[in-house]
Design an enzyme around this catalytic site. Structure first.
Site, PDB file in Angstrom:
ATOM      1  N   CYS A 112       3.416 -13.655   2.554  1.00  0.00           N
ATOM      2  CA  CYS A 112       4.661 -13.260   1.860  1.00  0.00           C
ATOM      3  C   CYS A 112       5.901 -13.901   2.478  1.00  0.00           C
ATOM      4  O   CYS A 112       6.959 -13.941   1.850  1.00  0.00           O
ATOM      5  CB  CYS A 112       4.819 -11.748   1.871  1.00  0.00           C
ATOM      6  SG  CYS A 112       3.454 -10.924   1.055  1.00  0.00           S
ATOM      7  N   HIS A 248      12.238  -9.345   0.686  1.00  0.00           N
ATOM      8  CA  HIS A 248      10.902  -9.455   0.102  1.00  0.00           C
ATOM      9  C   HIS A 248      10.632  -8.184  -0.700  1.00  0.00           C
ATOM     10  O   HIS A 248      11.027  -7.095  -0.292  1.00  0.00           O
ATOM     11  CB  HIS A 248       9.865  -9.620   1.212  1.00  0.00           C
ATOM     12  CG  HIS A 248       8.457  -9.558   0.715  1.00  0.00           C
ATOM     13  ND1 HIS A 248       8.043 -10.278  -0.382  1.00  0.00           N
ATOM     14  CD2 HIS A 248       7.377  -8.854   1.143  1.00  0.00           C
ATOM     15  CE1 HIS A 248       6.768 -10.023  -0.598  1.00  0.00           C
ATOM     16  NE2 HIS A 248       6.339  -9.155   0.304  1.00  0.00           N
ATOM     17  N   ASN A 278       4.762  -7.125  -6.258  1.00  0.00           N
ATOM     18  CA  ASN A 278       4.818  -7.951  -5.050  1.00  0.00           C
ATOM     19  C   ASN A 278       4.257  -9.339  -5.385  1.00  0.00           C
ATOM     20  O   ASN A 278       3.057  -9.472  -5.636  1.00  0.00           O
ATOM     21  CB  ASN A 278       3.993  -7.272  -3.949  1.00  0.00           C
ATOM     22  CG  ASN A 278       4.023  -8.048  -2.639  1.00  0.00           C
ATOM     23  OD1 ASN A 278       4.455  -9.197  -2.595  1.00  0.00           O
ATOM     24  ND2 ASN A 278       3.553  -7.413  -1.584  1.00  0.00           N
TER      25      ASN A 278
HETATM   26  O1  UT7 Z   1       3.911  -7.908   1.069  1.00  0.00           O
HETATM   27  C1  UT7 Z   1       3.181  -7.872   2.253  1.00  0.00           C
HETATM   28  C2  UT7 Z   1       3.395  -6.628   2.997  1.00  0.00           C
HETATM   29  N1  UT7 Z   1       2.876  -5.513   2.263  1.00  0.00           N
HETATM   30  C3  UT7 Z   1       3.529  -4.372   2.328  1.00  0.00           C
HETATM   31  O2  UT7 Z   1       4.566  -4.306   2.936  1.00  0.00           O
HETATM   32  C4  UT7 Z   1       2.894  -3.166   1.699  1.00  0.00           C
HETATM   33  C5  UT7 Z   1       3.068  -1.977   2.613  1.00  0.00           C
HETATM   34  N2  UT7 Z   1       2.433  -0.756   2.161  1.00  0.00           N
HETATM   35  C6  UT7 Z   1       2.846  -0.057   1.072  1.00  0.00           C
HETATM   36  O3  UT7 Z   1       3.686  -0.487   0.335  1.00  0.00           O
HETATM   37  C7  UT7 Z   1       2.269   1.329   0.878  1.00  0.00           C
HETATM   38  O4  UT7 Z   1       1.568   1.721   2.035  1.00  0.00           O
HETATM   39  C8  UT7 Z   1       1.364   1.446  -0.365  1.00  0.00           C
HETATM   40  C9  UT7 Z   1       2.181   1.379  -1.626  1.00  0.00           C
HETATM   41  C10 UT7 Z   1       0.319   0.350  -0.337  1.00  0.00           C
HETATM   42  C11 UT7 Z   1       0.638   2.800  -0.345  1.00  0.00           C
HETATM   43  O5  UT7 Z   1       1.597   3.863  -0.309  1.00  0.00           O
HETATM   44  P1  UT7 Z   1       1.469   5.029   0.769  1.00  0.00           P
HETATM   45  O6  UT7 Z   1       2.546   5.966   0.487  1.00  0.00           O
HETATM   46  O7  UT7 Z   1       1.419   4.396   2.123  1.00  0.00           O
HETATM   47  O8  UT7 Z   1       0.093   5.682   0.380  1.00  0.00           O
HETATM   48  P2  UT7 Z   1      -1.220   5.880   1.270  1.00  0.00           P
HETATM   49  O9  UT7 Z   1      -1.946   4.603   1.456  1.00  0.00           O
HETATM   50  O10 UT7 Z   1      -0.877   6.682   2.498  1.00  0.00           O
HETATM   51  O11 UT7 Z   1      -2.079   6.798   0.308  1.00  0.00           O
HETATM   52  C12 UT7 Z   1      -1.636   8.120  -0.059  1.00  0.00           C
HETATM   53  C13 UT7 Z   1      -2.614   8.663  -1.089  1.00  0.00           C
HETATM   54  C14 UT7 Z   1      -4.063   8.539  -0.665  1.00  0.00           C
HETATM   55  O12 UT7 Z   1      -4.742   9.695  -1.103  1.00  0.00           O
HETATM   56  P3  UT7 Z   1      -5.044  10.923  -0.095  1.00  0.00           P
HETATM   57  O13 UT7 Z   1      -5.853  10.316   1.017  1.00  0.00           O
HETATM   58  O14 UT7 Z   1      -3.702  11.395   0.355  1.00  0.00           O
HETATM   59  O15 UT7 Z   1      -5.786  11.889  -0.964  1.00  0.00           O
HETATM   60  C15 UT7 Z   1      -4.553   7.351  -1.443  1.00  0.00           C
HETATM   61  O16 UT7 Z   1      -5.944   7.384  -1.675  1.00  0.00           O
HETATM   62  O17 UT7 Z   1      -2.503   7.939  -2.327  1.00  0.00           O
HETATM   63  C16 UT7 Z   1      -3.794   7.501  -2.724  1.00  0.00           C
HETATM   64  N3  UT7 Z   1      -3.629   6.244  -3.475  1.00  0.00           N
HETATM   65  C17 UT7 Z   1      -3.381   6.204  -4.792  1.00  0.00           C
HETATM   66  N4  UT7 Z   1      -3.247   7.192  -5.694  1.00  0.00           N
HETATM   67  C18 UT7 Z   1      -2.984   6.825  -6.968  1.00  0.00           C
HETATM   68  C19 UT7 Z   1      -3.666   4.982  -2.999  1.00  0.00           C
HETATM   69  N5  UT7 Z   1      -3.449   4.108  -4.008  1.00  0.00           N
HETATM   70  C20 UT7 Z   1      -3.269   4.846  -5.116  1.00  0.00           C
HETATM   71  C21 UT7 Z   1      -2.994   4.534  -6.454  1.00  0.00           C
HETATM   72  N6  UT7 Z   1      -2.857   5.543  -7.336  1.00  0.00           N
HETATM   73  N7  UT7 Z   1      -2.863   3.263  -6.893  1.00  0.00           N
END
Ligand code: UT7
Length: 321
Positions: A112, A248, A278
């Protein structure tokens, strides 16, 4: 001598993929995607449309905006993690299509941060007096590497390309660029299949993005906080001197955290993640072009560009537009 931006352009493929459509493919919801990422929709390249095709269109628009003869470009650098083929580089393949002559042309893979890395390299050549004009592009077709059954990644990414023409100028332009990497984090965000490792008979050779999003998120927020401090300190400037943040576009919450750190209102931040998702190396130059064409960024404004991505890699550029 500074590297001044004299033209920008961007190109998005036509096909829009909405959150509602993704709800049909994986267990997710429009609400979750918007709340956690800020994304409403993203673009997907058509069958047969390559990173080079997107890059070419963005570059044509940047060259038109600059009003320069393509043959006068001395260097072409393309930031991408999704090159058309292993080699020739995608930069070489579009060089002739753009009518650029036989200038140096190569791809940079910094995930990225690819555009910031490419901008940094081109700036050094211009400041050293080696070249006068450079074409710098960020272009990606990340949707080609997505596992459409993995809700943790398939809702996040999109395709697109952005470009900028840089020219040597005595008065203003890129004031400084800063690039970093830390391979200790290579496992948190990766495609672990390539030509010399792991290539399989699976569809697309087994190439797909894996991300431990939550862990990436925390490092991204902290690292971007540090790089903006480093950039301002290097230029002996205060955060209140900034007119614009062009970040970004991975996640609106990460963007807001950086804006808060800089004490900037969201009116001073260019946001495209809601419509583009992204797009990796393409996100910063596309946001830059939107800012310029909408008339928000004006000549003389001070803008901070930053990016963070797989590697990890990260970087920033401070630019007097
Ligand atoms: O560009 C390169 C760099 N990349 C980034 O900077 C990305 C950085 N990360 C992020 O933007 C975020 O971490 C995400 C958007 C990828 C995820 O958001 P989050 O708030 O960190 O969610 P999480 O991974 O902690 O997941 C929370 C919950 C989980 O369920 P439980 O374990 O709480 O029951 C996931 O399984 O959300 C669930 N989950 C989803 N639910 C519905 C994960 N993906 C999804 C989804 N739809 N698409």
């Amino acid at each position: 001598m500074h590297a001044r931006i004299i033209g920008t352009g961007h190109y998005l493929p036509e096909k829009v993929l909405t959150n509602a459509e993704l709800e049909q493919r994986v267990e997710t919801s429009d609400q979750w995607i918007r709340d956690r990422t800020g994304i409403r929709e993203r673009r997907v390249a058509a069958d047969g449309q390559t990173t080079g095709d997107l890059a070419e269109q963005a570059a044509r628009r940047a060259l038109d905006a600059a009003g320069v003869d393509p043959a006068s470009i001395d260097l072409l650098i393309l930031g991408t993690t999704t090159p058309d083929v292993v080699f020739p580089s995608t930069a070489c393949m579009i060089q002739k299509r753009l009518g650029l002559g036989d200038c140096g042309a190569f791809d940079v893979n910094a995930a990225c941060s690819g555009f910031i890395y490419a901008l940094s390299i081109a700036t050094q050549y211009i400041e050293a007096g080696t070249i006068k004009r450079a074409l710098v592009i960020g272009a990606e077709t990340l949707t080609r590497m997505l596992d459409w059954n993995d809700r943790a990644t398939c809702v996040l990414f999109g395709d697109g390309a952005g470009a900028a023409v840089l020219e040597a100028d005595e008065s203003a332009g890129v004031l400084s660029t800063h690039i970093h990497a830390n391979g200790d984090y290579s496992d948190l965000l990766k495609v672990d299949v390539g030509v010399s490792r792991g290539f399989t008979e699976e569809p697309r050779g087994g190439v797909k993005i894996h991300m431990k999003g939550n862990e990436v998120f925390k490092v991204a927020v902290n690292t971007l906080g540090r790089i903006v401090d480093e950039t301002l300190a290097h230029n002996q400037l205060d955060k209140h001197d900034l007119d614009w943040l062009i970040p970004h576009q991975a996640n609106l919450r990460i963007i807001k955290a950086t804006a808060r750190k800089l004490d900037m209102s969201m009116d001073q931040v260019i946001v495209t993640v809601d419509r583009h998702g992204n797009t990796s190396a393409a996100s910063v130059p596309m946001a830059l072009d939107e800012a310029v064409r909408s008339g928000r960024v004006k000549r003389g404004d001070l803008m901070l560009l930053e990016a963070f991505g797989g590697g990890f890699t990260w970087g920033a550029a401070l630019i007097r537009y």
